[in-house]
Enzyme design. Structure first.
Site, PDB file in Angstrom:
ATOM      1  CG  ASP A 139      -1.919   1.137   1.210  1.00 22.55           C
ATOM      2  OD1 ASP A 139      -3.061   0.932   0.781  1.00 22.55           O
ATOM      3  OD2 ASP A 139      -1.548   2.240   1.642  1.00 22.55           O
ATOM      4  CB  VAL A 167      -4.019   1.933  -2.024  1.00 24.59           C
ATOM      5  CG1 VAL A 167      -4.039   1.376  -3.442  1.00 24.59           C
ATOM      6  CG2 VAL A 167      -3.535   3.378  -2.041  1.00 24.59           C
ATOM      7  CG  ASP A 168      -3.738  -2.856   0.775  1.00 26.90           C
ATOM      8  OD1 ASP A 168      -3.503  -3.185  -0.402  1.00 26.90           O
ATOM      9  OD2 ASP A 168      -2.884  -2.923   1.673  1.00 26.90           O
ATOM     10  CB  VAL A 169      -9.589   0.125   2.424  1.00 31.88           C
ATOM     11  CG1 VAL A 169     -11.096   0.269   2.624  1.00 31.88           C
ATOM     12  CG2 VAL A 169      -8.929  -0.336   3.725  1.00 31.88           C
TER      13      VAL A 169
END
Length: 405
Positions: A139, A167-169
């Protein structure tokens, strides 16, 4: 009560955050998620602490409720055969290894869909499966190279990452939309398909107006601190005791703000009469407002300005944020039974469904906690459905909620 995704079996080969967040959302909505982990170590985030709760890393606990853990060593022939069998029975497979990793085990998209034509195969990578395949997808790295840090920070030349792995979420959320769309399409065709997400493309989409400003007008934004490139006043100010946010989005709200702070003339000042004027003279506007806002506390300004329709509020820490959500009746916590009878207060799924709301019935699993029951199930005979509608045999979790641990 049945849930929207009851009967959907998810083979979860994901780890860390983007993929587990996706599969937790599916699990909250009723999917049977089997989390496949490496024996002995499991998901990397099991070791990502402190902080810890009941001896387990809160990072892992945050995205792994409502799942069962199955430990499989894909290099072991018997375990590999069980992985193949799980894929043959699944509706959805989720993985976020580097491109080619699953294929080396004979479980890449083509092989998996040969085993199970109904399978929706979701692959999450950092930079795609082409020329970016060899790049590691973390991320923080994507926040840097994807432009987010170039617009985030206190001042030009001082880039700062977001305080959470956004960004991951975002990628997990987009992946959930893709998986649900593929399941919906399968109802018509009876066939699954490949759903591909990468962190970089997701971030570029998630930067919305900043990205569009570049693609449409060639504008390359920079760091504005807490200011907005297109709206003013839309930033953090200093009250008498703590920071205070004003998020004024139109001329009506600005006029109300000026009345509230005792400076109605600011609304008719030619420098501030329209939003475009305010953006052009943002420094002068900030000085004029700060001189007034510093005279009272953030709580006092909240009490004065909110009834006037001015969006404002203090910069809360997380404890204060949860207190606010509680006070508004939003029920931000998802209590689950933990170990030794002690509860685990996880964060609630924000999706509200009037008839089939998210369910919280299983605490995040210990490594391999369900291996025995799942191994027996995978070793038992199974006849795959002949069409695209869910037709699984009875899963081990299909019992009354009162019977669940």
């Amino acid at each position: 009560m049945s849930l929207p995704l009851d009967g959907v079996l998810v083979a979860d080969f994901g780890r860390v955050l983007a993929a587990p967040y996706l599969t937790m959302l599916l699990a909250d909505l009723g999917a049977d998620v089997i989390k496949v982990e490496q024996p002995g170590t499991g998901d990397d985030t099991r070791a990502w602490g402190p902080p810890r709760a009941q001896g387990e890393a809160t990072y892992f606990l945050s995205v792994n409720r409502n799942k069962r853990s199955l430990t499989l060593d894909l290099r072991d022939p018997a375990d590999h055969a069980r992985a193949v069998e799980l894929v043959r029975r699944a509706d959805v497979l989720v993985e976020n290894f580097r491109p080619g990793t699953m294929a080396r085990h004979g479980l890449g998209p083509e092989s998996a869909q040969d085993l199970n034509p109904r399978l929706v195969y979701c692959s999450i990578t950092g930079f795609g499966s082409g020329r970016g395949a060899e790049l590691p997808g973390y991320d923080l790295l994507v926040q840097a190279v994807g432009g987010l840090m170039s617009v985030t920070g206190p001042a030009p030349g001082e880039p700062v990452k977001a305080g959470a792995a956004l960004v991951d979420v975002l990628t997990g959320l987009h992946a959930a939309v893709g998986v649900l769309a593929a399941l919906r399409e399968r109802e018509t065709t009876g066939r699954g398909q490949l759903v591909e997400l990468n962190l970089l493309s997701t971030l570029l989409s998630g930067l919305v107006n900043q990205s569009a400003g570049y693609t449409l007008a060639g504008a390359v934004p920079g760091i504005l601190g807490n200011r907005h490139p297109s709206i003013a006043p839309y930033e953090v100010f200093t009250a008498a005791d703590r920071p205070l946010v004003l998020a004024v989005g139109n001329d009506r709200q600005f006029a109300a703000l000026c009345r509230g702070v005792g400076a109605p003339g600011l609304a008719t000042d030619p420098r501030f009469a329209t939003n475009s004027d305010r953006v052009a003279h943002v420094d002068a506007l900030a000085r004029a407002l700060t001189a007034r806002l510093e005279r009272r506390t953030a709580a006092e300004w909240f009490a004065v300005l909110t009834p006037l329709g001015v969006p404002c509020g203090p910069v809360n820490d997380l404890a204060e944020a949860f207190d606010l959500a509680d006070s508004l009746g939003l029920r931000p916590r998802a209590p689950l039974p933990g170990r030794d009878g002690r509860p685990l207060d996880l964060v609630a799924n924000p999706i509200g469904l009037s008839r089939t709301p998210p369910r919280y019935h299983l605490p995040p699993p210990r490594l391999g906690e369900h291996t025995t029951e799942l191994t027996a199930w995978l070793d038992a005979p199974y006849d795959p459905p002949a069409h695209g509608l869910p037709a699984h045999d009875k899963h081990p979790h299909d019992k009354d909620p009162e019977d669940l641990p």
